[in-house]
Motif scaffolding. Structure first.
Motif, PDB file in Angstrom:
ATOM      1  N   ILE A  22      51.842  31.003  39.429  1.00 18.41           N
ATOM      2  CA  ILE A  22      52.159  31.488  41.082  1.00 18.41           C
ATOM      3  C   ILE A  22      50.882  32.471  41.641  1.00 18.41           C
ATOM      4  CG2 ILE A  22      54.589  31.444  40.705  1.00 18.41           C
ATOM      5  CD1 ILE A  22      54.337  34.607  40.766  1.00 18.41           C
ATOM      6  N   LYS A  23      50.749  32.060  42.662  1.00 13.72           N
ATOM      7  CA  LYS A  23      49.819  33.479  43.323  1.00 13.72           C
ATOM      8  C   LYS A  23      50.335  34.338  44.266  1.00 13.72           C
ATOM      9  CE  LYS A  23      47.392  31.390  46.741  1.00 13.72           C
ATOM     10  NZ  LYS A  23      46.131  30.816  47.468  1.00 13.72           N
ATOM     11  N   ASP A  24      50.196  35.504  43.908  1.00 19.10           N
ATOM     12  CA  ASP A  24      50.961  36.761  44.671  1.00 19.10           C
ATOM     13  C   ASP A  24      49.839  36.889  45.529  1.00 19.10           C
ATOM     14  OD1 ASP A  24      53.152  37.616  42.946  1.00 19.10           O
ATOM     15  OD2 ASP A  24      51.647  37.392  41.249  1.00 19.10           O
ATOM     16  N   GLU A  25      50.507  37.228  47.009  1.00 24.72           N
ATOM     17  CA  GLU A  25      49.910  37.504  47.969  1.00 24.72           C
ATOM     18  C   GLU A  25      50.696  38.443  48.796  1.00 24.72           C
ATOM     19  OE1 GLU A  25      47.268  33.817  49.815  1.00 24.72           O
ATOM     20  OE2 GLU A  25      49.188  33.325  49.285  1.00 24.72           O
ATOM     21  N   VAL A  26      49.980  39.376  49.552  1.00 32.98           N
ATOM     22  CA  VAL A  26      50.686  40.169  50.799  1.00 32.98           C
ATOM     23  C   VAL A  26      50.301  39.638  52.070  1.00 32.98           C
ATOM     24  CG1 VAL A  26      50.978  42.465  51.809  1.00 32.98           C
ATOM     25  CG2 VAL A  26      50.801  42.130  49.293  1.00 32.98           C
ATOM     26  N   ILE A  27      51.243  39.092  52.831  1.00 31.29           N
ATOM     27  CA  ILE A  27      50.702  38.452  54.210  1.00 31.29           C
ATOM     28  C   ILE A  27      51.520  39.248  55.305  1.00 31.29           C
ATOM     29  CG2 ILE A  27      50.596  36.318  55.727  1.00 31.29           C
ATOM     30  CD1 ILE A  27      50.634  34.876  52.895  1.00 31.29           C
ATOM     31  N   GLU A  28      50.666  39.707  56.025  1.00 31.86           N
ATOM     32  CA  GLU A  28      51.224  40.423  57.216  1.00 31.86           C
ATOM     33  C   GLU A  28      52.361  41.413  56.727  1.00 31.86           C
ATOM     34  OE1 GLU A  28      52.638  38.272  60.667  1.00 31.86           O
ATOM     35  OE2 GLU A  28      50.885  37.165  60.628  1.00 31.86           O
ATOM     36  N   HIS A  32      54.329  37.722  49.029  1.00 34.65           N
ATOM     37  CA  HIS A  32      54.745  36.178  48.700  1.00 34.65           C
ATOM     38  C   HIS A  32      54.325  35.864  47.112  1.00 34.65           C
ATOM     39  CE1 HIS A  32      54.144  36.357  53.038  1.00 34.65           C
ATOM     40  NE2 HIS A  32      54.617  35.117  53.055  1.00 34.65           N
ATOM     41  N   MET A  33      55.183  35.192  46.601  1.00 33.70           N
ATOM     42  CA  MET A  33      54.830  34.262  45.460  1.00 33.70           C
ATOM     43  C   MET A  33      54.721  32.872  45.761  1.00 33.70           C
ATOM     44  SD  MET A  33      57.244  36.427  42.513  1.00 33.70           S
ATOM     45  CE  MET A  33      58.513  36.141  43.433  1.00 33.70           C
ATOM     46  N   THR A  34      53.788  32.284  45.554  1.00 35.04           N
ATOM     47  CA  THR A  34      53.545  30.815  45.996  1.00 35.04           C
ATOM     48  C   THR A  34      53.315  30.039  44.909  1.00 35.04           C
ATOM     49  OG1 THR A  34      52.842  31.416  48.271  1.00 35.04           O
ATOM     50  CG2 THR A  34      52.272  29.271  47.567  1.00 35.04           C
ATOM     51  N   SER A  35      53.831  28.924  44.654  1.00 35.65           N
ATOM     52  CA  SER A  35      53.936  27.872  43.665  1.00 35.65           C
ATOM     53  C   SER A  35      53.549  26.464  44.234  1.00 35.65           C
ATOM     54  CB  SER A  35      54.991  28.015  42.608  1.00 35.65           C
ATOM     55  OG  SER A  35      56.001  27.488  43.194  1.00 35.65           O
ATOM     56  N   VAL A  36      53.152  25.686  43.456  1.00 34.43           N
ATOM     57  CA  VAL A  36      52.827  24.373  43.980  1.00 34.43           C
ATOM     58  C   VAL A  36      53.631  23.366  42.851  1.00 34.43           C
ATOM     59  CG1 VAL A  36      50.820  22.543  44.161  1.00 34.43           C
ATOM     60  CG2 VAL A  36      50.513  24.832  44.759  1.00 34.43           C
ATOM     61  N   TRP A  37      54.206  22.217  43.579  1.00 39.45           N
ATOM     62  CA  TRP A  37      55.119  21.363  42.901  1.00 39.45           C
ATOM     63  C   TRP A  37      54.492  19.992  43.275  1.00 39.45           C
ATOM     64  CZ3 TRP A  37      59.410  23.023  40.109  1.00 39.45           C
ATOM     65  CH2 TRP A  37      59.754  24.519  40.185  1.00 39.45           C
ATOM     66  N   GLU A  38      54.549  19.245  42.390  1.00 39.01           N
ATOM     67  CA  GLU A  38      53.842  17.720  42.583  1.00 39.01           C
ATOM     68  C   GLU A  38      55.232  16.684  42.169  1.00 39.01           C
ATOM     69  OE1 GLU A  38      50.173  14.967  41.814  1.00 39.01           O
ATOM     70  OE2 GLU A  38      50.447  16.684  40.695  1.00 39.01           O
ATOM     71  N   PRO A  39      55.866  15.780  43.116  1.00 44.17           N
ATOM     72  CA  PRO A  39      56.763  15.036  42.457  1.00 44.17           C
ATOM     73  C   PRO A  39      56.219  13.936  41.701  1.00 44.17           C
ATOM     74  CG  PRO A  39      56.214  14.651  44.702  1.00 44.17           C
ATOM     75  CD  PRO A  39      55.327  15.779  44.362  1.00 44.17           C
TER      76      PRO A  39
END
Length: 76
Positions: A22-28, A32-39
């Protein structure tokens, strides 16, 4: 799929789960904890035939979530 600039890996030492970068970010001011998923090809086939994406949250409370698409690598 591994997200660019991952800041940590969840469940890295928990054999009962798949590890997830995951990528941790602070937006405004919001964490946020963002991950990428590929079917997989079979999942993509199912989606193209009218199937749906399922999101399961463990526990009793449902946190805010976002699910969206992004272009393939190399596309703008």
């Amino acid at each position: 799929m591994r997200i660019s600039n991952a800041t940590r890996v969840l469940a890295e030492t928990q054999d009962e789960y798949h590890a997830m970068a995951i990528k941790d970010e602070v937006i405004e001011g919001v964490n946020h904890m963002t991950s990428v998923w590929e079917p997989t090809p079979s999942e993509l086939k199912m989606l193209n035939e009218g199937g749906a994406v399922v999101l399961t949250i463990l526990g009793y409370g449902h946190p805010p979530v976002m699910v969206y698409t992004q272009p393939a690598p190399g596309e703008n």
